[in-house]
Design a protein around this motif. Structure first.
Motif, short mmCIF file in Angstrom:
data_model
loop_
_atom_site.label_atom_id
_atom_site.label_comp_id
_atom_site.label_asym_id
_atom_site.label_seq_id
_atom_site.Cartn_x
_atom_site.Cartn_y
_atom_site.Cartn_z
N THR A 39 0.83 -1.21 0.00
CA THR A 39 0.00 0.00 0.00
C THR A 39 0.86 1.25 0.00
OG1 THR A 39 -1.58 -1.25 1.35
CG2 THR A 39 -1.98 1.10 1.09
N ASN A 40 1.98 1.24 0.71
CA ASN A 40 2.89 2.39 0.72
C ASN A 40 3.54 2.60 -0.64
OD1 ASN A 40 3.41 3.86 3.45
ND2 ASN A 40 3.09 1.71 4.01
N ILE A 41 3.85 1.48 -1.32
CA ILE A 41 4.41 1.61 -2.67
C ILE A 41 3.41 2.27 -3.61
CG2 ILE A 41 5.10 0.30 -4.72
CD1 ILE A 41 6.49 -1.68 -2.83
N LEU A 42 2.13 1.86 -3.50
CA LEU A 42 1.08 2.47 -4.31
C LEU A 42 0.96 3.96 -4.02
CD1 LEU A 42 -1.89 -0.09 -4.32
CD2 LEU A 42 -0.61 0.76 -6.29
N ALA A 43 0.97 4.33 -2.72
CA ALA A 43 0.84 5.73 -2.34
C ALA A 43 2.04 6.55 -2.83
CB ALA A 43 0.69 5.85 -0.83
N ALA A 44 3.24 5.98 -2.71
CA ALA A 44 4.44 6.70 -3.16
C ALA A 44 4.43 6.87 -4.68
CB ALA A 44 5.69 5.93 -2.72
N THR A 45 4.01 5.82 -5.37
CA THR A 45 3.92 5.91 -6.84
C THR A 45 2.91 6.96 -7.27
OG1 THR A 45 4.48 3.55 -7.03
CG2 THR A 45 3.47 4.61 -8.94
N GLU A 46 1.76 6.98 -6.61
CA GLU A 46 0.74 7.97 -6.95
C GLU A 46 1.22 9.38 -6.64
OE1 GLU A 46 -4.02 8.84 -6.25
OE2 GLU A 46 -2.95 7.48 -4.89
#
Length: 319
Positions: free
Chosen positions: A130-137
């Motif tokens: 989930t943190n990877i998704l948030a950082a990517t976004e």
């Protein structure tokens, strides 16, 4: 007398065929649209060669541009909200919704906060995925808004001479002969300097589908300023391709008058261009433009709304 016979002077000049050629312009159609765009469609162009996002986004209308920006923003948030739901809503803290719709809505607004790097703090990602998704976004948001800002600046900083042309051109009395005339005005507050006009006639040859191009001499092809209106006049002398040509001949030969005006825009400190054209059915024979300038309160007043107004005028002898 034919156009060819009445224009020996013009036949010795270099014709401006606008990069189309006499064969490409064969047939009856408009070469240049009224708004200055060319009436040309390019077929069989490769997908990669056709893509030019900057030109498209800078050239489209403001409404289309804003709709694309808002639509892209909405779709990206929908995508990431779906990804957060796919990973698992339990990996986002502060989600209080119990139904799927409530949880998706909260994930959507968390995505909106993340992509703008706003982050109110109520909802936070938990877990590596989930943190990877948030950082990517978040990175996509930084890059996307930087690009959008550049596009907005490009639209505002794009120089353009938004001249207003009279809807019709006229064949009117001029001194002791006649002249082909049209009017232009700058309705905006910016100042245009050192204006230079180039006017050409495109017409089908007799008994042929090929076209000839004749540059038209103007009474005055340059002006230093354009604070009011400018009536451009082509005197119909014996050397003119208009000489002794009747309206019926212009209709039959699919005549088109093509105009290019170059000016220096003080606001942008750059040269700008404006293009337009008149087809044979947009020329009024035996009419003249009405006067637009008056004096009010110690100032010169120009009635821009009357730029198209004409009145009957008796021509001097034969055209």
């Amino acid at each position: 007398m034919s156009i060819k016979e009445s224009s020996s002077k013009y036949s010795q000049k270099n014709f401006n065929d606008f990069g189309l050629g006499e064969k490409a312009t064969a047939g009856n159609y408009r070469v240049l649209n009224k708004n200055g765009s060319f009436n040309i469609k390019k077929d069989n162009v490769g997908v990669l060669e056709r893509i030019n996002f900057f030109h498209v986004l800078v050239s489209m209308s403001w409404l289309q541009f804003l709709l694309i920006i808002l639509g892209t923003y909405f779709c990206i948030n929908l995508l990431f909200a779906s990804l957060y739901m796919l990973v698992g809503i339990e990996h986002l803290t502060g989600i209080y919704g119990t139904t799927f719709l409530e949880q998706f809505t909260e994930a959507f607004f968390f995505s909106a906060q993340t992509i703008t790097t706003l982050g109110y703090g109520q909802v936070a990602p938990i877990g590596i995925l989930t943190n990877i998704l948030a950082a990517t976004e978040s990175m996509m948001g930084l890059l996307g808004f930087a690009l959008a800002t550049g596009m907005v600046y490009g639209r505002f900083s794009k120089p353009a001479a938004k001249l207003k042309y009279s809807k019709f051109a006229v064949i009117a009395p001029y001194q002791d002969i006649n002249g082909f005339m049209f009017r232009v005005v700058n309705p905006h507050g910016n100042q245009l300097l050192e204006l230079e006009a180039s006017v050409s006639l495109s017409i089908l040859r007799e008994n042929s589908e090929l076209r000839s191009f004749f540059p038209l001499d103007l009474e005055r092809s340059k002006v230093a300023f354009l604070p009011a209106t400018w009536t451009l006049v082509h005197p119909i002398t014996r050397e003119s391709p208009f000489y002794q040509i009747k309206p019926e001949a212009f209709f039959k030969r699919d005549a088109e008058i093509i105009i290019v005006i170059k000016a220096f825009d003080e606001s942008f400190s750059q040269s700008v261009y404006s293009r337009s054209s008149y087809k044979f059915n947009e020329i009024k024979w035996g009419e003249k433009f009405t006067y637009l300038i008056s004096q009010k309160d110690g100032r010169v007043s120009v009635d821009v709304s009357g730029i198209d107004n004409t009145e009957p005028a008796k021509l001097n002898g034969e055209i």
